[in-house]
Each structure stands twice: as structure tokens, then as C-alpha cells.
Design a protein around this motif. Structure first.
Motif, short mmCIF file in Angstrom:
data_model
loop_
_atom_site.label_atom_id
_atom_site.label_comp_id
_atom_site.label_asym_id
_atom_site.label_seq_id
_atom_site.Cartn_x
_atom_site.Cartn_y
_atom_site.Cartn_z
N ARG A 1 6.89 -8.79 6.10
CA ARG A 1 5.56 -9.20 6.58
C ARG A 1 4.57 -8.03 6.45
NH1 ARG A 1 5.37 -11.47 12.29
NH2 ARG A 1 6.87 -9.82 12.77
N VAL A 2 4.30 -7.66 5.20
CA VAL A 2 3.34 -6.60 4.91
C VAL A 2 2.26 -7.18 4.01
CG1 VAL A 2 2.95 -4.33 3.89
CG2 VAL A 2 5.09 -4.80 5.11
N CYS A 3 1.00 -7.00 4.42
CA CYS A 3 -0.15 -7.46 3.64
C CYS A 3 -1.02 -6.25 3.32
CB CYS A 3 -0.95 -8.50 4.42
SG CYS A 3 -2.25 -9.32 3.46
N ILE A 4 -1.64 -6.24 2.15
CA ILE A 4 -2.54 -5.15 1.78
C ILE A 4 -3.96 -5.70 1.76
CG2 ILE A 4 -2.06 -5.51 -0.69
CD1 ILE A 4 -2.57 -2.45 -1.02
N VAL A 5 -4.85 -5.01 2.49
CA VAL A 5 -6.23 -5.48 2.68
C VAL A 5 -7.16 -4.32 2.37
CG1 VAL A 5 -7.90 -6.42 4.32
CG2 VAL A 5 -5.47 -7.04 4.51
N GLY A 6 -8.24 -4.59 1.65
CA GLY A 6 -9.20 -3.52 1.39
C GLY A 6 -10.51 -4.03 0.86
#
Length: 642
Positions: A499-504
Motif C-alpha cells: 500500500r504505497v502510492c507516489i504523489v507529486g
């Protein structure tokens, strides 16, 4: 200031928001524009000026407040859509200068335009005055300045005039004009020359310095003259494409002393130069971090009294006894916050204080040194409860090639074993993360996610070699640093690897898209706000602008290489859902980057949602767009991480 500060609690000068205290705060509490911001005292300290964002109306209003009569004047308003308030400042006790910006277009090329207005602070007043008007001839209209709000000097001893830089003679080579802010008449005092792009006066308001940049070759020179009648001499010379930069930052009261920044032992440091003797002296050097701060001037003495920092330990270093005593007194009375003196009157008796930390988004006070009082004004985010916000922790991890990376870890209030985690790379990429309140990070943590913001290689603040390791390395080691951050958090038992999301946003949006393209097994999902999806397109579009050689130096110019590092060309590798959000009028990263990415994802049968924000900019400056963005992220993250 002697003794302990005497507190006076007063009702908010204008409107105060309601207070919410619950485990999970509504996204609107985070995505609202700051309630009040940019508070500045008038020269004699009798008035305040500030910007109030009225959430329901979606407007930004420039206001003045008379501290004696308690009268509020609403001077000018912006819908934050067609025209935005860029900055403002007191020209004198009765007049405020306002710089505005808007999205423009010249010869089919998207631009940002700025204009300069003056507005009188009195109940019965005329409309704001546009200070620069185009000439009537066709020739002059072609060379009408794109940026018209570049004030060089407010000339406080001459309340009717200011100095401005305008490229009316030759594009992007501004001359310097003395401008009457009431009659609008101007006279040129220095013609543009030597490829000088920006100018600086000394503390006696004499034009002394010009920064010359050759956009084609990168050759950069600082020209300085002894006085208004002297010849210009070249001082700091370097190539912006290949050499460590040298920045002039300001003069001392002594017109022969110039402060500047250059690298010493790989770290950006502050120096001062005696222009008579040519002697250089180190003012501040940190062997571990770059000096990224600013000079602090006294309105009373007109000299440099200290320096400011971008740091988590200290925010100011003063060598002036009076200013140092005031800062120490404030820090003693408010030990749990960083305390910034953001405005003074000319006598430096009255001041405006901004306090902030990870859990306190920002609170303004007005102080009176003669009365030894500090009075509450208002807050940035009145709906936020600091008890529900989280602190940030500085952590360090080792990348796969042995390089140490520093980052900021934010844990939600309730932690239960490995948790859903957001990797949140910053924009730029030539920027850096610091401590203090961040409305995106606080929102994510309040929603129950671990948030990690790494200062990956290419970030500023960690030395020349570290910062400029980003040259033509987008998608390579810079991207690997983010993946290594995930492995670090998983190994530490902090992040749930499933459960890892990358946001930027901006470059961070590029990194988010590249993350799910390059390492699809690492990230469960990705969110890109205003991200670059196609480096080849970014390079080709730059050819219409003056900074095209800078862009080529940063990201490269080989089509095959650029495509290999572009998410748009690697959509087939993506298996995770992607949320794309972009402003329609973004003048930093064209919305076409997200449109193309969404179309390619749809063509390949990938899971994608695209939201284009009406009139949106690169900075989420419109209230409804900010709310829409946070609502979409809240829904997307709960769907794919919970």
C-alpha cells in the motif's frame, strides 16, 4: 525588549473561522486558501495591509486596517482567475503598490504577464492607477514589457517616485526608469546594456549593480560601478551551464560593502566583498548544508542586521543587539514555534510576528516594543486543530550507490504496524523540503497515511555536487532515490509494501508517473498534479522561449534519450491506476502533458482519471480548484490504498 511579554488577546480584526476538533478533518480545512496572508505595517506603523481570501466568494481582497480608528478599507479584489495579486507593498503612508499577473499569449506563445498599479489608502479614492501604459506606435507595442511590476527601489525618501525596470527599448534588456506613482510620468536613468537582465541599487538608492546573462552561451557577469557617474566593471563571471554560480545579494549601509553567495568546500556560503580593497570575508558557512537564506535589513538603521535561514533549527542570526534581544525575547515567550519578524514600521517600534511549526499552520501577531505587548491578529488556516496535526521527523537513508539522502517523515496520529504510505517528491527539481506546516502533507497524514518527502539528489541545500547531479538525470538516479526510500520505509516496518502510492506536483508529478512506469511493482497508485509527462515535448516547446539552452542543459536534447525517460512513452509498462490533475492555464507545465498522458493511458486500456481545472494555474490559486483537487485525491487514495 525587557521582561516577559504582556499578552493582550483581542478579537480577530476581521473574520474568524469556526474551529473543528475531530480525528479526521474535512479536506476543505486543508485545501482552503490561507485565510489571511502577507501582513505588512505602513511606514509609520498606524496601518496594516494584508490579503484576505474569502472562501465562499473565491476572491482575494487586498485590505488596509487602521489600528487607531479600527476602520477596514477593501482596496482591490481579485477573482484569482483572470488576474491574480502577485505582490504588494507600501510605497508611502497613503499609497500601496500592487503587482498583478495573468496568463497571456504573444505570437501564439503562452506567457505570464505582469502589471503595476498604485492605489491610495483612503475612504474616498479613485480606482487603482495602472502605472505603465503602452505607446501608441506599432513598434512600441511590439516591445511593450511583458513584466511591468519589477520595482527596483521604493525610494522611501522620495514618496512620489519609485525605480522600475522595463524593457521598453529592447526586449528582455530592461532599462531603469524613475516613475512618478501619481502622474505616471517616467524618466529613464539608465539604458539597458551589456545583456543586463536585472538591476540593484545600494542603500543610498544609487543604481550600482547589474546582472548580465547570455541566454545562448550561459555566460554570466555581475557589473558594478562605484557611483552613478562611474563606468561599469565586471566582477563575478561564470558559465551558468558548467560552473558553480555566484550570487550578489545586497549592499551594506557602507556602499563599498557587497554581500554575495558562492560555494566554499562544496557548500553555498555567504561572503562580503570590500569593493575598494577587493578583500573577501566569509560571513556564514555551514560544512553540512548550503546557505539558502536572505539578508535581514533594518528599516531604522538601513543596514544589514543579520541573516535568515531555511532551516529547522534557527530562522535568524542577528549581529545587531536590539534585533537580537527582540528575537530572543519572542523565542523565550513562544518556545514551541519558529518566530518570524515579517514587518516593521520605520522606527522599528511596531512589528508583525508570524509563528509557525509543523502543527501550527501560521498565526500573526502585532507587537509594540514601547508598550511591551503582543496582540493576536489572525491565522492562516482557522479551521485546523493543531492537536490533530502531525510533527515531521528528519530521517536519513542510504541510496543503492551509497549516497546518503535526507528526508522528512510524517506519521499519522494513530499508527498500527506497517501502514499505507505516500511518497511525496517535491517539485523543481531544484528545490528542497524543509520543516514547518505543509498543507498537502498535513492533509495526507490526517487522512491516516504515512508521508515521506525525500530530498532526493538534485535537491538544493546539500552542496553543489548534490544539487547539480540532476543534470540530464531525470528518471534515472533521481528516480532510484525514491524507490530506495520505499525500501527503507518497508525495512523499518513503517510502510506496508502493498500500500504505497507516489504523489507529486510539477517535477514531483513527473516522478509520480515515472515511478509507476519504471517500477510498477513498487507503487500501488500514483497522483500527478501539473506533472511533466513528455521530456521530448518539454525540450521542443522550450525552443520558443529564451531559456531553451538552460532546458537543454538540464534535461538533455537527444530525442531517443528523452523518450526513454518520459512516462508518456512507457505507458505499456504501467499497471497501477493514475490520477492526473492539471490547470487549464498552467504557464509552467502545459496542460497538454496531462492530456497526452491520459489519452495514451486510455488507448492502452490502463486505469486513469484526468481532471482539468478551469482557468487553473500551476499553483492551485483558485479556491474551487484547490477544493476539487483535494476531494479527488481523498477519494482516489481511499479507493486504492485502504
Amino acid at each position: 525588549m525587557q521582561g516577559k511579554l504582556k499578552w493582550i488577546l483581542i478579537i480577530n480584526l476581521l473574520l474568524t473561522g469556526f474551529h473543528v476538533s475531530c480525528e479526521e478533518l474535512p479536506y476543505q480545512a486543508f485545501s482552503r486558501l490561507k485565510n489571511y496572508t502577507s501582513v505588512k505595517l505602513s511606514p509609520d506603523g498606524s496601518k496594516l495591509a494584508f490579503i484576505q481570501n474569502i472562501q465562499d466568494a473565491g476572491m482575494a481582497v487586498l485590505c488596509s486596517y487602521d489600528l487607531a480608528t479600527k476602520e477596514t478599507l477593501y482596496l482591490v479584489q481579485s477573482d484569482n482567475e483572470k488576474v491574480l495579486i502577485n505582490w504588494f507593498n507600501w510605497a508611502n503612508e497613503e499609497t500601496i503598490l500592487v503587482g498583478v499577473r495573468y496568463a497571456g499569449n504573444r505570437n501564439s506563445t503562452d506567457t505570464v504577464e505582469t502589471r503595476l498599479f498604485a492605489i491610495d489608502v483612503k475612504p474616498e479614492r479613485e480606482e487603482a492607477r495602472l502605472l505603465i501604459k503602452p505607446k501608441s506606435s506599432t513598434f512600441m507595442r511590439k516591445h511593450f514589457s511583458q513584466f511591468q511590476d519589477r520595482v527596483i527601489d521604493l525610494l522611501p525618501e522620495d514618496p512620489q517616485h519609485i525605480l522600475v525596470a522595463l524593457d521598453l527599448d529592447k526586449p528582455v534588456m530592461p532599462s531603469v526608469y524613475k516613475l512618478n506613482i501619481y502622474t505616471k510620468k517616467k524618466s529613464r536613468i539608465e539604458k539597458g546594456k551589456k545583456l543586463i537582465r536585472s538591476w540593484m541599487t545600494d542603500r543610498q538608492h544609487t543604481l550600482r549593480l547589474g546582472l548580465s546573462i547570455d541566454y545562448k552561451t550561459g555566460e554570466t557577469k555581475t557589473f558594478i560601478r562605484e557611483n552613478a557617474d562611474s563606468d561599469w566593471q565586471s566582477y563575478f563571471e561564470y558559465n551558468a551551464f558548467t560552473d558553480p554560480p555566484i550570487y550578489a545579494v545586497g549592499f551594506a549601509l557602507d556602499p563599498n560593502i557587497l554581500y554575495f553567495k558562492k560555494y566554499k568546500d562544496d557548500k553555498l556560503s555567504l561572503f562580503k566583498l570590500n569593493l575598494k580593497t577587493k578583500e573577501q570575508q566569509v560571513v556564514f558557512h555551514n560544512p553540512d548544508y548550503d546557505y539558502l537564506g536572505n539578508l535581514v535589513y533594518s528599516k531604522k538603521t538601513k543596514d544589514v542586521v543579520g541573516i535568515g535561514f531555511i532551516s529547522d533549527e534557527d530562522n535568524r542570526l542577528f549581529w545587531d543587539d536590539s534585533r537580537n534581544a527582540l528575537q530572543q525575547s519572542l523565542d523565550k515567550s513562544l518556545p514551541d514555534t519558529h518566530n518570524f519578524l515579517v514587518s516593521f514600521d520605520t522606527s522599528e517600534n511596531k512589528y508583525v510576528l508570524l509563528t509557525i511549526n509543523d502543527e501550527i499552520p501560521g498565526t500573526y501577531y502585532i507587537g509594540d516594543r514601547s508598550k511591551n505587548t503582543l496582540t493576536y491578529l489572525f491565522q492562516h488556516y482557522p479551521e485546523l486543530d493543531s492537536k490533530e496535526l502531525s510533527e515531521h521527523q528528519i530521517v536519513k537513508y542510504t541510496a543503492r550507490d551509497g549516497l546518503e539522502i535526507e528526508g522528512y517523515l510524517t506519521l499519522p496520529k494513530k499508527t498500527e504496524g506497517p501502514m499505507a504510505t505516500i511518497i511525496f517528491p517535491h517539485g523543481g527539481p531544484t528545490a528542497r523540503v524543509t520543516g514547518g506546516f505543509d498543507y498537502w502533507t498535513s492533509f495526507f497524514a490526517n487522512q491516516g497515511y504515512v508521508v515521506f518527502r525525500p530530498n532526493f539528489r538534485g535537491s538544493f541545500g546539500y552542496g553543489y555536487d548534490f544539487a547539480y547531479s540532476n543534470l540530464r538525470r531525470w528518471g534515472l538516479e533521481m528516480q532510484d532515490d525514491l524507490e530506495d526510500a520505499v525500501h527503507y520505509l518497508v525495512d523499518k516496518g513503517i510502510a506496508d509494501k502493498e500500500r504505497v502510492c507516489i504523489v507529486g506536483g510539477s517535477y514531483g508529478g513527473y516522478a509520480a508517473m515515472m515511478g509507476i512506469a519504471k517500477t510498477p511493482d513498487i507503487y500501488k497508485c500514483a497522483v500527478s498534479f501539473a506533472g511533466v509527462s513528455n521530456l521530448e515535448k518539454l525540450f521542443k516547446n522550450s525552443k520558443r522561449y529564451l531559456n531553451k539552452e538552460y532546458v537543454k542543459n538540464r534535461i538533455g536534447g537527444d530525442s531517443e534519450d528523452l523518450q526513454s525517460r518520459s512516462p508518456h512513452y512507457r505507458v505499456k509498462d504501467i499497471t497501477s491506476p493514475l490520477l492526473l490533475i492539471h490547470g487549464e492555464n498552467d504557464r509552467v507545465v502545459d496542460a497538454e502533458h496531462s492530456r497526452m498522458m491520459a489519452e495514451e493511458m486510455q488507448d492502452e486500456g490502463k486505469t486513469v482519471e484526468y481532471i482539468e481545472l478551469e482557468n487553473g494555474t500551476h499553483y492551485l490559486s483558485i479556491q474551487r480548484n484547490r477544493h476539487k483537487t483535494f476531494a479527488a485525491m481523498e477519494k482516489f487514495l481511499k479507493t486504492h490504498l485502504n
